[in-house]
Design an enzyme around this catalytic site. Structure first.
Site, mmCIF file in Angstrom:
data_model
loop_
_atom_site.group_PDB
_atom_site.id
_atom_site.type_symbol
_atom_site.label_atom_id
_atom_site.label_comp_id
_atom_site.label_asym_id
_atom_site.label_seq_id
_atom_site.Cartn_x
_atom_site.Cartn_y
_atom_site.Cartn_z
ATOM 1 C CD GLU A 84 0.067 -1.256 3.163
ATOM 2 O OE1 GLU A 84 0.215 -1.321 4.409
ATOM 3 O OE2 GLU A 84 0.202 -2.234 2.396
ATOM 4 C CD GLU A 136 25.326 -5.138 11.972
ATOM 5 O OE1 GLU A 136 24.717 -6.138 11.517
ATOM 6 O OE2 GLU A 136 24.823 -4.332 12.773
ATOM 7 C CB CYS A 170 23.724 -0.653 15.130
ATOM 8 S SG CYS A 170 22.785 -1.467 13.814
ATOM 9 C CG ASN A 208 7.060 -7.379 5.224
ATOM 10 O OD1 ASN A 208 6.612 -7.039 4.130
ATOM 11 N ND2 ASN A 208 6.403 -8.184 6.037
ATOM 12 C CB THR A 212 14.643 -1.200 7.365
ATOM 13 O OG1 THR A 212 14.967 -2.597 7.370
ATOM 14 C CG2 THR A 212 13.152 -1.028 7.564
ATOM 15 C CG HIS A 305 20.768 2.753 15.959
ATOM 16 N ND1 HIS A 305 21.535 2.729 14.826
ATOM 17 C CD2 HIS A 305 20.006 1.622 15.930
ATOM 18 C CE1 HIS A 305 21.269 1.630 14.143
ATOM 19 N NE2 HIS A 305 20.347 0.954 14.790
ATOM 20 C CE LYS A 310 5.074 7.375 12.706
ATOM 21 N NZ LYS A 310 4.501 8.709 12.480
ATOM 22 C CG ASN A 385 20.015 1.021 9.909
ATOM 23 O OD1 ASN A 385 20.906 1.670 10.435
ATOM 24 N ND2 ASN A 385 19.515 -0.074 10.441
#
Length: 513
Positions: A84, A136, A170, A208, A212, A305, A310, A385
């Protein structure tokens, strides 16, 4: 006594392999304008020789950011993924996502950002006595990224450089920063600078979590008399064992992620780090004869971080929730706590997934978020990120959007989180000196091109992005391999993999500046 000379004797070539001694290149006038003064390091080489002698204002003197030269638009990615509208852009708060093609790896990212910082700051390579890497992104289970970076020091003859890689999701960059500052404040310090490098490539399998992702590197020069000083004694840390995000498959770049658990762990760590930080700063205030509670009002800026933007907005709201519950007599009739009376008796550990609490405190903290945190998300929203460099990319964004005069004297709260988990809250105190030519003014001006650099990237269609990600997945561990992809798309001065031989030895080349 060690002194940093503004006119470096050795410069670097426009292009060379890491298997030949370097040549020399003239640096542009812009670099000279940002050079460090002759007396940048002037403290005694052995601070322990005087029990009362501590280096003053140890912290960040210079900061450099590298991000990939190409990105995918999140609106277009929503359409391509068939989700969406607004799922990535509104739900996650992301606009664009930077990514690396097959010819970039963690070594090349760190080579690029280190060389860029040293060149722009006019640093002699021998002025660096410690180099710490937080990452990492592991491509070798034994050989550290730091050892690859040492090849940049060859021409100077400087091999006396302490430090090594630090890994925990992180958080490695923050651990490296603490190590660097602690070295300078220790009897081991020889008067030279420390260099902290944070770098990662954040990639996810199709699904999903992929929106990110991101990639990038940050390098920070650490020393005394810094315009951004680490406030001594003010670190709140929380660590525990949990499987919220981890990488057990060493043949894959993709992590195993429990998304809901990871967010819960992030909030729990934030609560506990903030509580510890408040106790420490309030204790310092009490010793100085000041009796007051620490709240958000004591920070001019607060950065976090940033897995996605959001989450940061929710995090600032959570800091306000902590302030509200810790307040002895909160005014719920007016001011920032107006209308929050019904939440007076909630327990922090029961609010991690409470939409009602989240909505109420996001609304209450809306203006605080706009003032203290939103400016720091400029890079994260457009690049994604970066893992270990994430919070320091937020710091760069903050510095790029305010003048030295606006920043002078402020306190910047910093929350760093790494899954698994390790987290800390600490603070940076900005110097009062914002005069033209001051260290703060030089630091701020060095980041003034951040938006221009972001605008100069190439936008790649989602279909092409998916092809590049599949190619990277298939080839990132191949031996006897020449990486695919166009080198012409890279920013000038970027290091990249030219070849991986049959013994998995990687050869890097730098694009002309």
């Amino acid at each position: 006594m060690f002194r940093l000379f503004s006119n470096a004797k050795r410069c670097w070539p426009m292009k060379r392999t890491l298997q030949r001694p370097p040549g020399r290149v003239h640096l542009p006038a812009m670099v000279q304008q940002n050079s460090f003064s002759k007396g940048s390091v002037h403290h005694q080489a052995n601070p322990s020789s005087s029990s009362s002698s501590w280096p003053n204002d140890v912290g960040i003197l210079a900061l450099e950011v590298y991000f990939p030269s190409q990105y995918v638009d999140q609106v277009e990615l929503e359409k391509y993924d068939g989700v969406e509208a607004g799922k990535y852009t509104v739900g996650l708060g992301q606009k664009q996502m930077g990514f690396c093609a097959a010819h970039e790896d963690i070594n090349s990212l760190c080579l690029t950002v280190v060389q860029r910082l040293v060149e722009r700051s006019r640093l002699p390579w021998e002025s660096i006595g410690r180099l710490e890497v937080g990452t990492e992104t592991i491509i070798d289970k034994s050989k550290a990224v730091k050892t690859v970076l040492m090849q940049l020091f060859e021409d100077s003859g400087n091999t006396d450089v302490e430090g090594i890689d630090t890994t925990n999701a992180c958080y490695g960059g923050t651990a490296s920063l603490f190590n660097a500052a602690d070295w300078i404040e220790s009897s081991s310090w020889d008067g030279r600078y420390a260099l902290v490098v944070c770098g990662d490539i954040a990639v996810y399998a199709t699904g999903n979590a992929r929106p990110t992702g991101g990639a990038g590197a940050v390098a920070m020069l650490v020393g005394p008399d810094a315009p951004l000083a680490l406030e001594r004694g003010l670190r709140g840390t929380h660590m525990e064992h949990v499987y919220d995000f981890y990488k057990p498959d060493l043949a894959s770049e993709y992590p195993v992620v429990d998304g809901q658990l990871s967010i819960q762990c992030y909030f729990r760590a934030l609560d506990r780090c903030y509580a510890t930080y408040r106790k420490k700063i309030e204790s310092q205030w009490q010793k100085a004869g000041i009796s007051k509670q620490c709240t958000l009002e004591d920070f001019q800026f607060m950065i976090f971080h940033t897995p996605f933007c959001k989450l940061v907005q929710k995090s600032l709201a959570r800091v306000l929730l902590n302030d509200f519950l810790a307040s002895r007599n909160p005014d719920v009739e007016c001011g920032v706590y107006k209308g929050l009376k019904d939440f007076s008796n909630v327990k922090l550990e029961e609010t991690y997934s409470s939409k009602e609490v989240d909505r109420a405190f996001q609304k209450a903290s809306q203006e605080l978020f706009r003032q203290k945190t939103q400016p720091s998300l400029f890079l994260s929203a457009r690049n994604g990120n970066m893992y270990t460099p994430s919070v320091y990319g937020c710091l760069a964004s903050l510095l790029a959007q305010f003048s030295a005069q606006q920043l002078a004297g402020s306190r910047i709260g910093v929350f760093s989180y790494g899954s698994g988990l390790a987290a800390s809250m600490f603070s940076l105190k900005v110097t009062q000196n914002s005069a033209p030519g001051s260290p703060l003014e030089k630091l701020v001006s060095s980041l003034s091109d951040l938006e221009t650099r972001l605008d100069s990237r190439k936008c790649v269609p989602p279909e092409k992005f998916s092809e590049i990600m599949k190619l990277r997945e298939d080839t990132h561990h191949l031996v006897g391999h020449t990486p695919h992809g166009s080198k012409d798309d890279l920013f000038p001065g970027t290091w990249y993999i030219e070849q991986v031989d049959d013994k998995n030895r990687r050869k890097y080349v730098r694009r002309p500046v």
